[in-house]
Design a protein around this motif. Structure first.
Motif, PDB file in Angstrom:
ATOM      1  N   GLN A   1      -6.237   9.055  -3.348  1.00  0.00           N
ATOM      2  CA  GLN A   1      -5.110   8.938  -3.791  1.00  0.00           C
ATOM      3  C   GLN A   1      -4.198   7.890  -3.240  1.00  0.00           C
ATOM      4  N   GLY A   2      -3.320   7.274  -3.991  1.00  0.00           N
ATOM      5  CA  GLY A   2      -2.384   5.923  -3.561  1.00  0.00           C
ATOM      6  C   GLY A   2      -2.492   5.018  -4.668  1.00  0.00           C
ATOM      7  N   ASN A   3      -1.607   4.049  -4.196  1.00  0.00           N
ATOM      8  CA  ASN A   3      -1.541   2.802  -5.058  1.00  0.00           C
ATOM      9  C   ASN A   3      -1.716   1.637  -4.143  1.00  0.00           C
ATOM     10  N   ILE A   4      -2.582   0.495  -4.637  1.00  0.00           N
ATOM     11  CA  ILE A   4      -2.316  -0.763  -3.795  1.00  0.00           C
ATOM     12  C   ILE A   4      -1.963  -1.807  -4.904  1.00  0.00           C
TER      13      ILE A   4
ATOM     14  N   ILE B   1       1.272  -3.154  12.547  1.00  0.00           N
ATOM     15  CA  ILE B   1       1.207  -1.864  11.899  1.00  0.00           C
ATOM     16  C   ILE B   1       0.167  -0.816  12.979  1.00  0.00           C
ATOM     17  N   ILE B   2       0.766   0.280  13.122  1.00  0.00           N
ATOM     18  CA  ILE B   2       0.041   0.912  14.048  1.00  0.00           C
ATOM     19  C   ILE B   2      -0.327   2.252  13.527  1.00  0.00           C
ATOM     20  N   LEU B   3      -1.616   2.618  13.321  1.00  0.00           N
ATOM     21  CA  LEU B   3      -2.078   3.909  12.845  1.00  0.00           C
ATOM     22  C   LEU B   3      -2.612   4.777  13.795  1.00  0.00           C
ATOM     23  N   ASN B   4      -2.157   6.016  13.544  1.00  0.00           N
ATOM     24  CA  ASN B   4      -2.704   7.080  14.487  1.00  0.00           C
ATOM     25  C   ASN B   4      -3.008   8.407  13.609  1.00  0.00           C
ATOM     26  N   LYS B   5      -4.364   8.835  13.808  1.00  0.00           N
ATOM     27  CA  LYS B   5      -4.859   9.890  13.211  1.00  0.00           C
ATOM     28  C   LYS B   5      -4.653   9.953  11.596  1.00  0.00           C
ATOM     29  N   GLY B   6      -4.710   8.723  11.108  1.00  0.00           N
ATOM     30  CA  GLY B   6      -4.779   8.614   9.618  1.00  0.00           C
ATOM     31  C   GLY B   6      -3.185   8.624   9.102  1.00  0.00           C
TER      32      GLY B   6
ATOM     33  N   VAL C   1       0.867  -1.106   0.006  1.00  0.00           N
ATOM     34  CA  VAL C   1      -0.141   0.050   0.026  1.00  0.00           C
ATOM     35  C   VAL C   1       0.728   1.299   0.021  1.00  0.00           C
ATOM     36  N   ARG C   2       0.753   2.121  -1.018  1.00  0.00           N
ATOM     37  CA  ARG C   2       1.742   3.127  -0.949  1.00  0.00           C
ATOM     38  C   ARG C   2       0.721   4.386  -1.062  1.00  0.00           C
ATOM     39  N   ASP C   3       0.959   5.456  -0.310  1.00  0.00           N
ATOM     40  CA  ASP C   3       0.354   6.898  -0.131  1.00  0.00           C
ATOM     41  C   ASP C   3      -1.139   6.923  -0.183  1.00  0.00           C
TER      42      ASP C   3
ATOM     43  N   ARG D   1      -1.967   9.764   3.319  1.00  0.00           N
ATOM     44  CA  ARG D   1      -0.720   9.223   2.710  1.00  0.00           C
ATOM     45  C   ARG D   1      -0.016   7.917   3.472  1.00  0.00           C
ATOM     46  N   ILE D   2      -0.920   6.905   3.939  1.00  0.00           N
ATOM     47  CA  ILE D   2      -0.487   5.832   4.585  1.00  0.00           C
ATOM     48  C   ILE D   2       0.284   4.648   3.574  1.00  0.00           C
ATOM     49  N   SER D   3       1.319   4.259   4.121  1.00  0.00           N
ATOM     50  CA  SER D   3       1.935   2.982   3.220  1.00  0.00           C
ATOM     51  C   SER D   3       2.512   1.954   4.337  1.00  0.00           C
ATOM     52  N   PHE D   4       2.122   0.658   3.558  1.00  0.00           N
ATOM     53  CA  PHE D   4       2.833  -0.244   4.550  1.00  0.00           C
ATOM     54  C   PHE D   4       2.700  -1.544   3.406  1.00  0.00           C
ATOM     55  N   ASP D   5       3.462  -2.747   3.878  1.00  0.00           N
ATOM     56  CA  ASP D   5       3.519  -3.929   2.988  1.00  0.00           C
ATOM     57  C   ASP D   5       3.020  -5.026   4.103  1.00  0.00           C
ATOM     58  N   ILE D   6       2.314  -5.962   3.465  1.00  0.00           N
ATOM     59  CA  ILE D   6       1.947  -7.165   4.300  1.00  0.00           C
ATOM     60  C   ILE D   6       2.661  -8.294   3.971  1.00  0.00           C
TER      61      ILE D   6
END
Lengths: 307, 259
Positions: free
Chosen positions: A65-68, A211-216, A7-9, A29-34
């Motif tokens: 926006q962003g790519n998956i 993965i820790i998410l905070n306020k988007g 997941v990118r941006d 603009r969150i990014s992470f890999d699984i």
């Protein structure tokens, strides 16, 4: 090994209000890999954007926006239906159907052959202990039972990627253990798990990635062991005259007992020597203080880092 | 069955079973029985042909109750799926959202159409006990009523996507009522001196579904049979309009974000 999901941006803004609508940013603009075959805990406080991420991944809403990338391929309208299993938060399903009717309908949508249905459904009912309510309307089932039926529907077509939004909420300790075992089994069979939860001890027990998410925003992404592997502390329990040191925290207990919390290994050894040589103080125990995911989670949210 | 059709029929089957056990269905049936029995006892003490009075009241009541049932059950079913997150479970399993719309329509049309047919059969049995109307036209009127119900289901499916249950029911009812007066609205515009009013009523006439085009209740039982052309028009209009409404519904739903 390449990640199953990248997941990118990813950003999401939703309209709020009725007449004069405002835009509210849910994901920024969150990014992470699984990693493939891993189980990943997707954590965050209420309103952090966890459920919204799941909805985007499932194609229920579109990101601004962003790519998956799924298996290296860019996806626009959610992950491929055949490869995923999804359990939404607190599902209610068709209340007049029985779990058997619901699961056979959903299994047929997923392309399972009619002749295989009874065996698969009975197998899941036995595994998740809802055989006794298999032919009883869902409105007569408890919240925990519905939750287990929900988990079964997400997994009965053996998807390679399983998304679970709060799968452990509303379950009693036995139910939670049952679900944990099912998730372990799915992982051992090669499935990739991504699940959100507020029950952090369970997330810690099941997952090797966090993965820790905070306020988007993504506040942490990485392995569980790395997150919990920061400078350790020791706890020395003693009885008698307390020992006071500059960098040592003293915590009184009952019956003239105390606990010393020590951050430095050298200091630990010195204090142990001191206690052993003292006649007024008795050493009861020396333990390594265990840091939990909950500690790390709170630290990350409050201070931005696990320590 | 292939991969495209199988999910549609699975959704239709689940919808059918879910709605079949909804208490609203049985309340409607009970209400119709009360209306029919009241109509029969009243008709027997008034002048005129008893069976024709029962038939008129019965067909009118069936049309009204079926429409109401179609609106309430369709909107309730779709909104409950959305609120209970069942919709999310279904949508993540199918490859395209139009399959959901079609499956939902088939399920609702089967169960609500089935109940309308059952109500018509009850009415015919009652009419048979009190007299003999021209049966072919009665049967044709009953078929048209079922088609009308299907049309209303398609209308309700569009508005079921609105955010509130109340708003969805209100909008669907408005279109249902307006759809029964499209011809009157057009005539009103034609008789007006204002060209803009004439233009507006023409637009409304073509935009709204014309439910009077599928109404064969007025002469049912009085004439031997409706001619083939009339029946053909009823079928063509109903299926054409249902198809058009479902396509609109699919287009709206395809673009909708489920936050």
């Amino acid at each position: 090994m390449s990640p199953i999901l990248e997941v990118r941006d990813l950003s999401l803004t939703v309209p709020t209000g009725h007449v004069l609508q405002k835009q509210k940013r849910i994901l920024d603009r969150i990014s992470f890999d699984i990693p493939r075959g891993a189980s990943t805990a997707y954590l965050g406080p209420n309103g952090a954007g966890k459920t919204s991420t799941f909805r985007i991944l499932c194609g229920l809403c579109k990101a601004n926006q962003g790519n998956i990338l799924y298996n290296g391929k860019s996806i626009q309208h959610g992950l491929p239906a055949k490869s995923i299993g999804f359990m939404p938060e607190q599902p209610y399903f068709y209340k007049n159907l029985t779990p058997s009717e619901l699961l056979s309908g959903l299994a047929q949508i997923s392309g399972i052959r009619k002749k295989d249905l009874p065996l698969i459904i009975n197998n899941w009912a036995e595994k998740l202990l809802f055989s006794d309510i298999l032919h009883q309307p869902l409105h007569a089932c408890s919240k925990g039972q519905v939750q287990r039926v929900g988990l079964a529907q997400a997994m009965l077509h053996e998807p390679e990627f399983i998304l679970l939004d709060e799968p452990l909420s509303g379950l009693d300790p036995l139910g939670r253990e049952l679900v944990r075992n099912v998730l372990f089994e799915a992982k051992n069979n090669g499935a990739t798990l991504l699940f959100s939860s507020h029950i952090l001890p369970d997330a810690e027990a099941i997952c090797e990635q966090v993965i820790i998410l905070n306020k988007g925003h993504t506040s942490y992404q990485g392995s569980m062991s790395k997150l919990l592997d920061f400078e350790q502390k020791w706890v020395i329990s003693l009885q008698g005259e307390p020992i006071r040191r500059k960098h040592t925290q003293l915590k009184p207990l009952t019956d003239n007992c105390y606990q010393l919390i020590i951050e430095n290994q050298k200091e630990r050894d010195e204090i142990i020597q001191l206690i052993l040589s003292s006649t007024e103080t008795k050493l009861l125990a020396v333990e390594k203080q265990r840091h939990t995911l909950e500690d790390a989670f709170i630290n990350i949210l409050n201070h931005g880092s696990a320590q | 069955m292939n991969n495209t059709l199988s999910p549609i029929f699975a959704i239709a089957r689940m919808t059918f079973s879910e709605v079949l056990r909804n208490k609203v269905m049985y309340s409607v049936l009970l209400f119709l029985m009360i209306i029919l029995l009241t109509a029969t006892s009243l008709a027997s003490v008034t002048m005129g042909r008893t069976e024709m009075m029962v038939l008129d009241i019965g067909l009118g009541s069936i049309s009204m109750l079926s429409s109401l049932m179609a609106i309430v059950l369709t909107i309730q079913s779709i909104q409950q799926e959305k609120e209970g997150r069942m919709l999310y479970v279904l949508l993540t399993r199918i490859s395209s959202r139009w399959q959901y719309i079609l499956g939902k329509f088939i399920g609702l049309a089967t169960i609500i159409g089935g109940l309308t047919t059952l109500m018509c059969l009850l009415l015919m049995l009652l009419v048979y006990l009190v007299g003999t109307p021209f049966w072919p036209s009665v049967i044709q009127a009953c078929i048209a009523t079922v088609l009308e119900t299907w049309l209303i289901i398609a209308i309700a499916m569009i508005f079921a996507q609105a955010s509130s249950l109340f708003l969805a029911i209100l909008l669907s009812l408005s279109i249902d009522v307006a759809g029964r007066f499209t011809f009157t609205i057009q005539q009103f515009g034609q008789q007006s001196d204002s060209p803009s009013l004439h233009w507006i009523t023409e637009v409304i006439y073509y935009l709204l579904p014309n439910l009077e085009a599928v109404n064969l209740r007025n002469s049912a039982g009085y004439i031997e049979t409706y001619n083939q052309e009339t029946m053909m028009n009823v079928f063509l209009y109903s299926f054409g309009e249902i198809g058009f409404l479902l396509i609109i519904c699919m287009l709206v739903f395809e673009r909708r974000d489920l936050h």
